[in-house]
Design an enzyme around this catalytic site. Structure first.
Site: not given
Length: 744
Positions: A595, A670, A702
Site C-alpha cells: 500500500s 482492490d 487490498h
C-alpha cells in the site's frame, strides 16, 4: 557520517531460547497450517454490574458459538447466557451487542463484507428473560442499534433508515429516498468509511425519542468500476462512488428524526460551509442537545457544534486549527454537567483536555513530550480518567490513570511492551492484554486502583512452547540517526549470525503519516516470515522514518505537502548507513512494502538506484492523483493547488531511473488502492523499456487473501528475494564465496 546507536535493549523472539531449536519455519506453517495461531479473547464485554464480563466462545468441533459470562474476581464461568445449539434459526453467530439493561442481545449471522469496515447481515434480537428470538428484518441490513431504553432497534436497509418497535414489531421507515450510488441515509459513503473510520452515521439520544443521522448525496461523485471475473462465462462489474483527489465529494447534511411527532428536521448551523465534512456526531447527556463536528475540505479547521433539537439553534463551542491538519478525535466524552473531555495535538503532542459545556478550557489533563494513544473512560465516582500512552518510550504502550484535574497520575501496567486495557463497567478492574517481542499475548485481571495483578486469565504458553522448537532470531530494537533525526529501528539477524560474513539485507517499511511499524509487541504473520528469511541467511530491518507517528506533531507533519519526499530520503540514507556495516553486503540490499509501503518501495528503488538493487511493491499507490480525496488532500491539498506535490514524488515520473529488479503485485478487485495504479505504473515501465516482474491476483481486494492466496503470494515474493538478493553469502574479509548457501 555513519551513526547507529547500539540497541537500547534486545528482545528475544521467545522467552526462552532452547538448544533444541532445530525446526525451520516454513511458509506453510505461517499461511496454511496455522502453526503459530495465537489464542485470543473475542468480543469482550463488561457487564453493567461491574463484577462480570462476557466473551464470545467458539467450539471448533461442533461449530457452535456461545456467550459465556465470567466473574471478574474468580475468573470462573458463571453461566452460558446464549448458545447457538439452543437456537433453531441460528446455527452460529459471529458477533453480539447488549441493550443497555442487558435484557436483550443483537446476534449477528450470515455477515458478508462490503468494504473494510462495513458488513451486511441477518440480525436477531434475543430476549434474555424468555429465550425468544426475533429476526429484525427479512432482508440483510446494516448497523442495527438498540435505543438506550432497549425498546427499539434502528437499522439501515437499502440506504434507508428504519426503526423497529421490539414490543409491537411495527417498523417505521424514517427515510425513503435512499438509492444505490446516489443517496445514503445513516450509513457512511466509501470514503468516509475508509478515512474517517466509521460506518454507522446515526445516533440515538438519551431519551430514546430522537435519532440524528447524516445524509450523503453521492449524485455528483464520480463512479469507479471493477471487473469481477468469478467463474461465470461473462464477468460482472462492481460500480461504486469513489471521490479521487480534487474530485467532487458527497454533499452531507445533518437531520434529526423525532419518534413522537414522526417528523424529520434538517439541521442548519450558524456558519456557512462549502465543501465540508462531518466526521462525527454524538448526543450529549442532555437529550435535546446534539454535538456535531464540522471540518473544512483542507481538514485544517475543525469546529465542534452544540445543536438544540427543540429550537433548531446551534452554538460553536470549540474551533481547532492547524497549519497542516487537525486529527478527528474518537474520545469526546460528556460528563454529567455536559462539560466534556477532548483530545488534541494543539501543544505539539496528543493530549487530553477538559472543557466546560460552553467550550471554555478548564484544564489540560495530560502534559509532556509524549502522546496519549487511547482513552478508556472516565470514572465519575473518583474523577479519574484512564488512558494509554507512549510515555515509557514511543515503541511501548502503558495504561495510566489520572485525576480530572491532571493530578495523581499512576502507571498501572508494569511490563515493558504493549499493554491494552478493557475496564469493567464500574472501573473496579481491568483486563490487560500484554505482549512484547519476547512474550505472546497474555490476559490478566488487574486492579484499576493500583494496577496490581489479581489473576492470570489466559496466556499463550503453548505457542511459546511450540516456538521453542524452531530456529528463531532476536529482534533487536535500537535507534539510527538519519538526516538529523533519531529513528526507531528493529533488526533481525540469522540465528547463526557470524560477524565475519556479509549478509544480504531486506528492508521493510510502511512510512504512512502517523503510522508505526517499529513497536514492541508480539508477532503478526509477516514477523514469522522475517524469521523464515533470517534462517535462510538474510538480515531484515525496519526503520520508521520522518512522518511516522507517536513522536510528536512536528515529526509526523514534516512531510506535509510532500508525501514521499522525506520518507524516501530516510529509507535511502538508512540503507546506505546499514550497508556500511561490516556484516551487511551493500551490493545486495532490497526493500519491500504494501500500500503506502508499496509506493515507498517503488520510489526507493527508482530514486535510490545506487543503493537498492531489488524492491517488491504490493498494492502500491503509483500516483496520489488516483487515491481518495479525504486521505490524500489531508496531506497534499488538492492536485489543482499542489500539482508538484503530487507529481514530483510519483513513481510514474521516475521509472526511467530503474536499474534493479522490481516485482509489482496487485489484487484486481482492490476497492481501496485501485488496480489502475499498477496498470499505469506497468505501462510507464514498458514505455521506458524497463523490465520488471508482476502479478495480478483475480478478484482479490487490498489485502490479497483468501484460500491459498496468501501462501501463493508469499511463495512468489520469497522466490523473488532468493533469486535477486540471495545466491551466496560472502566472507567480508576474503570477499570469496562462503559455503553457506541461501536456499532457493
Amino acid at each position: 557520517m555513519q551513526h547507529i546507536k547500539f540497541p537500547l535493549y534486545v528482545c528475544l523472539f521467545t522467552t526462552i531460547i532452547l538448544s533444541a531449536q532445530t525446526k525451520e519455519i516454513t511458509l506453510e506453517d505461517i499461511w496454511k497450517d496455522g502453526t503459530f495461531r495465537t489464542e485470543l479473547m473475542d468480543v469482550l464485554h463488561s457487564m453493567a454490574n461491574g463484577q462480570q464480563y462476557s466473551v464470545l466462545n467458539f467450539d471448533r468441533k461442533t461449530r457452535s458459538t456461545f456467550i459465556d459470562i465470567y466473574d471478574y474476581k474468580t475468573l470462573k464461568k458463571v453461566e452460558t447466557l446464549v448458545s447457538s445449539e439452543n437456537l433453531e434459526d441460528i446455527p452460529y453467530f459471529t458477533d453480539y451487542t447488549f441493550s443497555k439493561d442487558e435484557q436483550k442481545i443483537i446476534l449477528a449471522t450470515k455477515e458478508e463484507e462490503i468494504y473494510r469496515r462495513s458488513v451486511l447481515g441477518n440480525y436477531y434480537v434475543y430476549n434474555v428473560k424468555d429465550g425468544s428470538l426475533d429476526l429484525i428484518s427479512e432482508e440483510k441490513i446494516q448497523e442495527p442499534t438498540f435505543s438506550p431504553d432497549g425498546k427499539r432497534v434502528a437499522f439501515v436497509e437499502d440506504n434507508n433508515l428504519y426503526v423497529k418497535d421490539l414490543n409491537s414489531g411495527a417498523i417505521i421507515q424514517v427515510t425513503s429516498d435512499g438509492e444505490k450510488n446516489k443517496i445514503i441515509n445513516g450509513i457512511t459513503d466509501w470514503v468516509y468509511e475508509e478515512e474517517f473510520a466509521f460506518v454507522r452515521a446515526f445516533d440515538w439520544n438519551a431519551d430514546s425519542n430522537k435519532i440524528a443521522f447524516i445524509r450523503f448525496d453521492e449524485t455528483n461523485v464520480p463512479e469507479f468500476s471493477m471487473d469481477i471475473y468469478g467463474t461465470a462465462l461473462y464477468q460482472t462489474q462492481r460500480v461504486f462512488k469513489y471521490p479521487k483527489a480534487g474530485e467532487a465529494n458527497s454533499e452531507v447534511s445533518l437531520h434529526i428524526f423525532d419518534l413522537n411527532t414522526k417528523e424529520t428536521n434538517k439541521v442548519k448551523v450558524d456558519k456557512e460551509y462549502e465543501d465540508f465534512y462531518m466526521p462525527r456526531i454524538k448526543w450529549t447527556n442532555n437529550p435535546d442537545v446534539l454535538s456535531a463536528q464540522y471540518m473544512n475540505r483542507h481538514q485544517n479547521e475543525l469546529d465542534l457544534w452544540m445543536i438544540n433539537a427543540i429550537t433548531n439553534t446551534s452554538n460553536m463551542v470549540l474551533a481547532e486549527r492547524d497549519k497542516a491538519y487537525v486529527n478527528v478525535t474518537d474520545y469526546l466524552t460528556f460528563l454529567k454537567d455536559n462539560s466534556f473531555i477532548w483530545t488534541s495535538e494543539k501543544d505539539g503532542y496528543n493530549h487530553i483536555y477538559h472543557y466546560d459545556k460552553k467550550g471554555n478550557l478548564i484544564n489540560q489533563v495530560t502534559k509532556g513530550n509524549w502522546e496519549v494513544t487511547d482513552y478508556y473512560g472516565y470514572n465519575e465516582k473518583d474523577n479519574t480518567i484512564f488512558y494509554q500512552s507512549v510515555e515509557n518510550g514511543s515503541i511501548n504502550r502503558d495504561v495510566y490513570s489520572i485525576k480530572l484535574n491532571g493530578r495523581n497520575k499512576k502507571r498501572l501496567t508494569k511490563s515493558e511492551g504493549t499493554n491494552n486495557a478493557s475496564f469493567s463497567a464500574d472501573f473496579s478492574f481491568f483486563i490487560n492484554t500484554f505482549s512484547s517481542a519476547t512474550t505472546p499475548p497474555e490476559y490478566t485481571l488487574n486492579s484499576s486502583e493500583s494496577g496490581n495483578l489479581i489473576k492470570s486469565i489466559k496466556d499463550n504458553d503453548k505457542l511459546a512452547q511450540t516456538l521453542s522448537g524452531y530456529k528463531t532470531s532476536k529482534k533487536e530494537f535500537s535507534t539510527i540517526l538519519v538526516n538529523g533525526s533519531d529513528l526507531n529501528m528493529w533488526m533481525i539477524k540469522p540465528a547463526n549470525f557470524d560477524a565475519s560474513k556479509a549478509y544480504p539485507l531486506l528492508m521493510y517499511q510502511y512510512s504512512g503519516p502517523g503510522s508505526q511499524k517499529v513497536v514492541n509487541q508480539w508477532n503478526n504473520s509477516n514477523d514469522y516470515w522475517y524469521q523464515h528469511l533470517a534462517q535462510e541467511g538474510y538480515i531484515v530491518v525496519c526503520v520508521d522514518g520522518r512522518g511516522t507517528g507517536f513522536k510528536g506533531a512536528d515529526f509526523k507533519k514534516v512531510t506535509q505537502n510532500e508525501l514521499g519526499k522525506y520518507e524516501v530520503e530516510d529509507q535511502i540514507t538508512a540503507a546506505k548507513q546499514l550497508g556500511a556495516l561490516s556484516y551487511i553486503d551493500a551490493s545486495r540490499i532490497g526493500i519491500w512494502g504494501w500500500s503506502f509501503g508499496g509506493f515507498m518501495s517503488s520510489n526507493c528503488l527508482f530514486k535510490g538506484n545506487e543503493v537498492f538493487n531489488m524492491a517488491i511493491a504490493v498494492a502500491p499507490v503509483s500516483s496520489w492523483r488516483f487515491y481518495d480525496s479525504i486521505y490524500t488532500e489531508r496531506f497534499l491539498g488538492t492536485p489543482q493547488e499542489n500539482p508538484s506535490g503530487y507529481d514530483e514524488n510519483s513513481p510514474l515520473n521516475h521509472v526511467d531511473k530503474l536499474k534493479g529488479d522490481f516485482l509489482l503485485v496487485h489484487g484486481s478487485s482492490d476497492d481501496n488502492v485501485h488496480l489502475q495504479n499498477t496498470m499505469r505504473l506497468a505501462e510507464a515501465l514498458i514505455q521506458a523499456d524497463k523490465q520488471f516482474d508482476w502479478a495480478v491476483y483475480p478478484d482479490k481486494n487490498h489485502r490479497i487473501y483468501g484460500g491459498n492466496t496468501s501462501l501463493h503470494l508469499y511463495k512468489k515474493m520469497t522466490s523473488f528475494i532468493h533469486e535477486k538478493l540471495g545466491d551466496k553469502i560472502q566472507n567480508k574479509e576474503e570477499t570469496k564465496v562462503n559455503q553457506v548457501k541461501i536456499k532457493g
